[in-house]
Design a protein around this motif. Sequence first.
Motif, PDB file in Angstrom:
ATOM      1  N   ILE A   1       0.830  -1.208   0.000  1.00 45.36           N
ATOM      2  CA  ILE A   1       0.000   0.000   0.000  1.00 45.36           C
ATOM      3  C   ILE A   1       0.865   1.259   0.000  1.00 45.36           C
ATOM      4  O   ILE A   1       0.543   2.234  -0.679  1.00 45.36           O
TER       5      ILE A   1
ATOM      6  N   PRO B   1     -17.598  15.738  -1.975  1.00 49.64           N
ATOM      7  CA  PRO B   1     -16.841  16.963  -1.697  1.00 49.64           C
ATOM      8  C   PRO B   1     -16.987  17.984  -2.827  1.00 49.64           C
ATOM      9  O   PRO B   1     -17.041  19.184  -2.571  1.00 49.64           O
TER      10      PRO B   1
ATOM     11  N   ASN C   1     -10.935  13.709 -11.010  1.00 49.38           N
ATOM     12  CA  ASN C   1     -10.113  12.649 -11.572  1.00 49.38           C
ATOM     13  C   ASN C   1     -11.001  11.568 -12.160  1.00 49.38           C
ATOM     14  O   ASN C   1     -12.078  11.304 -11.650  1.00 49.38           O
TER      15      ASN C   1
ATOM     16  N   GLY D   1       0.643   3.965  -2.927  1.00 47.62           N
ATOM     17  CA  GLY D   1       0.398   5.383  -2.692  1.00 47.62           C
ATOM     18  C   GLY D   1       1.425   6.234  -3.400  1.00 47.62           C
ATOM     19  O   GLY D   1       1.105   7.258  -3.999  1.00 47.62           O
TER      20      GLY D   1
ATOM     21  N   THR E   1       0.680   9.041  -6.150  1.00 47.24           N
ATOM     22  CA  THR E   1       1.106  10.406  -5.855  1.00 47.24           C
ATOM     23  C   THR E   1       1.943  10.981  -6.984  1.00 47.24           C
ATOM     24  O   THR E   1       1.757  12.133  -7.380  1.00 47.24           O
TER      25      THR E   1
ATOM     26  N   LYS F   1     -18.471  21.848  -2.559  1.00 47.52           N
ATOM     27  CA  LYS F   1     -17.780  23.066  -2.989  1.00 47.52           C
ATOM     28  C   LYS F   1     -18.715  23.936  -3.821  1.00 47.52           C
ATOM     29  O   LYS F   1     -18.758  25.154  -3.663  1.00 47.52           O
TER      30      LYS F   1
ATOM     31  N   PHE G   1      -3.390   8.460   1.123  1.00 47.88           N
ATOM     32  CA  PHE G   1      -2.281   7.507   1.139  1.00 47.88           C
ATOM     33  C   PHE G   1      -1.116   8.014   1.963  1.00 47.88           C
ATOM     34  O   PHE G   1      -0.438   7.243   2.644  1.00 47.88           O
TER      35      PHE G   1
ATOM     36  N   GLN H   1      -0.105  12.114  -9.900  1.00 47.31           N
ATOM     37  CA  GLN H   1      -0.903  13.297  -9.574  1.00 47.31           C
ATOM     38  C   GLN H   1      -0.032  14.544  -9.564  1.00 47.31           C
ATOM     39  O   GLN H   1      -0.411  15.587 -10.076  1.00 47.31           O
TER      40      GLN H   1
ATOM     41  N   HIS I   1     -12.497  13.348   2.781  1.00 48.62           N
ATOM     42  CA  HIS I   1     -13.500  14.394   2.675  1.00 48.62           C
ATOM     43  C   HIS I   1     -13.035  15.681   3.335  1.00 48.62           C
ATOM     44  O   HIS I   1     -13.231  16.766   2.805  1.00 48.62           O
TER      45      HIS I   1
ATOM     46  N   PRO J   1     -11.758  20.319 -10.246  1.00 55.62           N
ATOM     47  CA  PRO J   1     -11.245  19.234 -11.099  1.00 55.62           C
ATOM     48  C   PRO J   1     -11.711  17.882 -10.601  1.00 55.62           C
ATOM     49  O   PRO J   1     -11.885  17.690  -9.402  1.00 55.62           O
TER      50      PRO J   1
ATOM     51  N   GLY K   1     -10.421  17.142   1.109  1.00 60.56           N
ATOM     52  CA  GLY K   1     -11.018  17.621  -0.129  1.00 60.56           C
ATOM     53  C   GLY K   1     -11.806  18.884   0.089  1.00 60.56           C
ATOM     54  O   GLY K   1     -11.818  19.776  -0.746  1.00 60.56           O
TER      55      GLY K   1
ATOM     56  N   VAL L   1      -8.796  21.763   1.735  1.00 59.33           N
ATOM     57  CA  VAL L   1      -7.529  22.102   1.083  1.00 59.33           C
ATOM     58  C   VAL L   1      -7.609  21.952  -0.431  1.00 59.33           C
ATOM     59  O   VAL L   1      -7.708  22.911  -1.155  1.00 59.33           O
ATOM     60  N   SER L   2      -7.602  20.734  -0.893  1.00 58.23           N
ATOM     61  CA  SER L   2      -7.557  20.568  -2.345  1.00 58.23           C
ATOM     62  C   SER L   2      -8.272  19.298  -2.735  1.00 58.23           C
ATOM     63  O   SER L   2      -7.968  18.236  -2.227  1.00 58.23           O
ATOM     64  N   ILE L   3      -9.186  19.433  -3.654  1.00 57.91           N
ATOM     65  CA  ILE L   3      -9.975  18.262  -4.032  1.00 57.91           C
ATOM     66  C   ILE L   3      -9.173  17.299  -4.890  1.00 57.91           C
ATOM     67  O   ILE L   3      -9.350  16.101  -4.840  1.00 57.91           O
ATOM     68  N   GLU L   4      -8.248  17.857  -5.652  1.00 58.41           N
ATOM     69  CA  GLU L   4      -7.520  16.984  -6.571  1.00 58.41           C
ATOM     70  C   GLU L   4      -6.671  15.983  -5.856  1.00 58.41           C
ATOM     71  O   GLU L   4      -6.501  14.874  -6.285  1.00 58.41           O
ATOM     72  N   PHE L   5      -6.104  16.429  -4.735  1.00 57.78           N
ATOM     73  CA  PHE L   5      -5.096  15.588  -4.099  1.00 57.78           C
ATOM     74  C   PHE L   5      -5.654  14.745  -2.980  1.00 57.78           C
ATOM     75  O   PHE L   5      -4.910  14.229  -2.167  1.00 57.78           O
ATOM     76  N   LYS L   6      -6.989  14.633  -2.913  1.00 56.66           N
ATOM     77  CA  LYS L   6      -7.499  13.977  -1.709  1.00 56.66           C
ATOM     78  C   LYS L   6      -7.059  12.526  -1.600  1.00 56.66           C
ATOM     79  O   LYS L   6      -6.750  12.053  -0.513  1.00 56.66           O
ATOM     80  N   SER L   7      -6.991  11.815  -2.735  1.00 55.62           N
ATOM     81  CA  SER L   7      -6.530  10.426  -2.632  1.00 55.62           C
ATOM     82  C   SER L   7      -5.071  10.387  -2.200  1.00 55.62           C
ATOM     83  O   SER L   7      -4.666   9.551  -1.391  1.00 55.62           O
ATOM     84  N   VAL L   8      -4.298  11.330  -2.737  1.00 49.25           N
ATOM     85  CA  VAL L   8      -2.869  11.348  -2.418  1.00 49.25           C
ATOM     86  C   VAL L   8      -2.667  11.526  -0.925  1.00 49.25           C
ATOM     87  O   VAL L   8      -1.878  10.829  -0.295  1.00 49.25           O
TER      88      VAL L   8
ATOM     89  N   ALA M   1      -6.705  -0.070   1.337  1.00 50.15           N
ATOM     90  CA  ALA M   1      -5.928   0.905   2.099  1.00 50.15           C
ATOM     91  C   ALA M   1      -6.449   1.004   3.526  1.00 50.15           C
ATOM     92  O   ALA M   1      -5.676   1.041   4.488  1.00 50.15           O
TER      93      ALA M   1
ATOM     94  N   VAL N   1       0.667   6.063   5.027  1.00 49.43           N
ATOM     95  CA  VAL N   1       2.090   5.754   5.162  1.00 49.43           C
ATOM     96  C   VAL N   1       2.606   6.259   6.501  1.00 49.43           C
ATOM     97  O   VAL N   1       3.369   5.575   7.193  1.00 49.43           O
TER      98      VAL N   1
END
Lengths: 349, 291, 435
Positions: free
Chosen positions: A126, C234, C226, A130, A134, C238, B268, A137, B252, C224, B255, B258-265, B227, B272
């Motif tokens: 995992i 979310p 994905n 990630g 990352t 917004k 993770f 992105q 959530h 945006p 997202g 801060v930033s919706i684009e990076f929420k998956s990042v 995850a 970690v």
Amino acid sequence: MDMKRNYYEDVQLFTSGVIVFWLSVLVIGLAIFPFVAKNYYVYVANYMAINVIVVIGLNLLVGYTGQISLGHAGFFAIGAYGTIVLMTKAHFPFLLALPVAGLIAAGFGFLLGLPALRLEGPYLAIATLGFGITTTQIIGKIKAFGERQGLHAPELTIGTWHLNTDRDFYLLLIPITLLLAVFARNIVKTKVGRAFISIRDADIAAETMGVNLTLYKTLAFAVSAFYAGIGGGLYAFVLRFIEPELFSLFMSVMFLTMAVVGGLGSILGPIAGACLLAWLDLQLRNILSIPYIGEWLEALSKSYFSITGVSNIQLIVFGFILIMIMLFEPLGIYGIWIRTKKYWKTWPF
Amino acid sequence: MIDFFQMILSGIAVGSSYALMGLGMVLIYKASEVPNFVQGEMALLPVFIAYMLLSSYGLPYYVAFPLTLIFALFLGCFLEFAVLRRAKEPNILGLIIITIGMEMLLLGFVSWKFGADQRAMPFPISTYDSIIIGDIYISTIDMLTLVVALIIMLILFLFFRYSKIGVAMKATQQNETAAALMGIKTHRVRMITWGISSLVGCVAGLLLSAVLTEPYMMWDPMLKGFAGAVVGGMTSLPGAVFGAYIVGVVEHLFGGYVSIEFKSVVAFAIIVLVLCIKPSGLFARHYVKKV
Amino acid sequence: MNSVFKNQTQNNKGKRRRSMKKIFLSVFTVLAVTVFGLAFNATAEEGVTDTEIHIGQWGPQTGPAAPWGAVARGTDAYFKMINAEGGIHGRKLVHHYFDDAYNPAKTVAGVKQLQEDIGMFAWVSGVGTACGLAVKDYLIERKIPWLSPSAGSRHWIEPPNKYIFNIYPLYLGDAQILCQYAVKKLGFKRIAIAFQNDDYGKQGLEGATKQLAKYKMKLVEEVPINVADTDLKPHIMKFRKAEAEAILLFVGPGHVARLIGTGKAMEFEPQWMTSTTCGDVPLMMAITKGLYAGTILASFGMLNPKQVGIGNVEDINNPSHPLLKKYHEKAFKQFAAKEERWGLTFAAGIAYTEPFIEALKRVGKNLTREKLVAEMEKIRNFQGIMGHVSYAPFKPKDPLCRIGQQEIFISQATPDAKLKVLTDWIKTEFIPSSK
């Protein structure tokens, strides 16, 4: 299987004349291939060669050091983008940009290796997953990397040689692949390789014997990331256009699959696995053109399934081959090869 | 402030579907020691069968859904019996590749049989109604998912503690040889574990399909469920659920603020970080390896 | 033990010399045959024989983008219809389409294989910006015409190439016209956009920003999305926070369904406006369970607003457009697969190749690639089932000579899955990408 009588015999590259012979036949065959085969097959060979490079590197990590990585597409992407950006923005020549991009990827590999010191199994999977997500992105956000629109690979010239056909790339790729394969084999046979193997088999015992776990685990990640970076840089030129969506989780999973199916813990294994699966990947779409089977499949589709989704047979066949190979030979294709050799060596007993 | 609560509530709602996937994965990890990549597709095939039963054959809901669940149970058992058990001396990576192969096979099969168009699954509860508490919305489907997730957790808890098969499953996971010596049919127990995991996944799939049904819909929830299970500890069922909720809520909150684009990042990244502090996940017992 | 091996290698050496000779002989023969074979092929135009024209296409028949595979199948049915009517000047159209699963590596493999094995005269359509960009250089180098890439990207016309003829109206235009309609006709003040994180979405963002700047307005929210996202709460939150009155949706149909559904669940119902990619109203109504009604869409064809009339309703399953009706009867009903669905994507596969077929007919019996290009350049205001398509003689600095269709119209989805025409054809302006 073969008895080694001294250290020199263990380390030497060619263990017997027979191996030298077959290797030279292979090299001559590879050299003649682009001049006799159609351009399309040279492209397929290029694609297979790039996968071979990445999977040899991945195998050093998974097969020899016992870690797992689902994020190698990230290193692949770093290599691809790094090479192109270094060539276009920093005006590096290709032969310098490629190793530098590989080293940048190795740097990130080192960074990824640090959490790996404490993790193993699905937890490490995992973490690396990630990382892979990352990277794509972040690359997708940087304007210098073309954001989401992707980047075009620039024209490739090495000295006065202008490469633009598949054959030119082949003549560039194959020596690099052979070099990297020999390099990997030499790593494995030296102290570093033995350290990797000891970490895989019993890492606590290795540490008590004086093997520096931190150094070697991160080194394993860095080396495999280097290979993936080089593969990525070459891929950018074979494909001519890259964008972040290409380097998806699916690509990472494919790399891992190639490594395992080929056979972990050897150098020939990943070559076999990468060649087979990359070839299947590109060629399975022709399954409907095979004389009898193709028509039977189409007829079957029309009556029981949807003809519109008939191309999904590729996925089914691919999955089926994976399952069959792993069921019958957990050691992969290399395991099949070793078994055959052993059988014939001890025949008729 | 309202937004904060809304985000937390939405995070918990989406975390419930991740939790169901995570539960399935942990069940199989405890039984077969393999992270199960086919979890999503084991749910996908029964969901499409349900779609077929509901739309082509016109069966009523109370007939189609139980039939689908039974099918999922048998599918899980079948996969273990026919494929996983046939592996000779498997190592973990080999098993992972087998699950990946099964995943491709099932995915290709579903796409082949049903075509690639997106579909709408007929569902007894409308996906677009919602319950409003003050200014905070939670859609009825999300409410249902949450309730179902809690009920399933409760059932599994009681099952493992009080039923014979449940105890047998726990015994097999702890020490297979000893369990076999005590007269437990370990192969059958493992098969049933897969069946139950597939059942749980199917429930998750049915709830997810209420919004949109397409062949590739299970990838994202499976990944997030995986995850979440890892964060919570792959050997602990409540851990998997808790981890999934954490993933959902963090996504959530991040997202939203801060930033919706990076929420998956970020999800993770948090995972970690948690793993660096507790290498086996939050709730699992860290087994120290002996040389 | 070493000597035993040495003996064996001696024997092997002898065998090796003989087998080496065999290898070299066979290789030489193959080379000779290839060289002589090539010499004969060089005279005829590639992909054209007296009875056949070979045309290639790629598309995602599998993978997450598989619903767009209907484009290739639509073209296939169309070509079969033309063959049934006698072909073009006595030649049958042989359509080779393959699945690339939206993976550029596979697209390159398929294009190279078909081009080198059979030899295509030209390539049509081809879904996917990344896939197309991977093969663009290959096709240009060999001077192979590529007609109507099925993606409204500016890459095909910047810089314009003599052999690439675009047809799909650029996504920029969708955004511009939708914004114009929202502000001028509907009087909205707060407009937001949800855009996919790729070229398609970014064009929408750029077009909307530029158009709103003309009215001294700005987008109140830009979100945006994905491609892999399935949970869109979310994003809706917004939009709700920004109090958007109209939201432009530059995403795929699946995401549109999720956004509209999540919005309804949160009791947030702005005016949804979608681009040309979500014009398949029956499908959208099905997957949104009816919520799609009232959505305003940009459309690029499948009905003629002039013919239907502004304010009137058109049902794609019962088309009034005479050409579309013909395709429905002759191409779809006769040649499409049993479970194929008649819809926008299928018809688009036909629409993209109409100018190509027209040019083929005009060239006549003596068919070469250069002649095809010349005839395509003469096309002015050609209209099939899409809008007016025009090309011009090639000028390296002028993207408009290869832009094809520049007009779209606005329509609205009705509760019974039909399309209500709101405006006539509106011409969009071309905005070159800023570098």
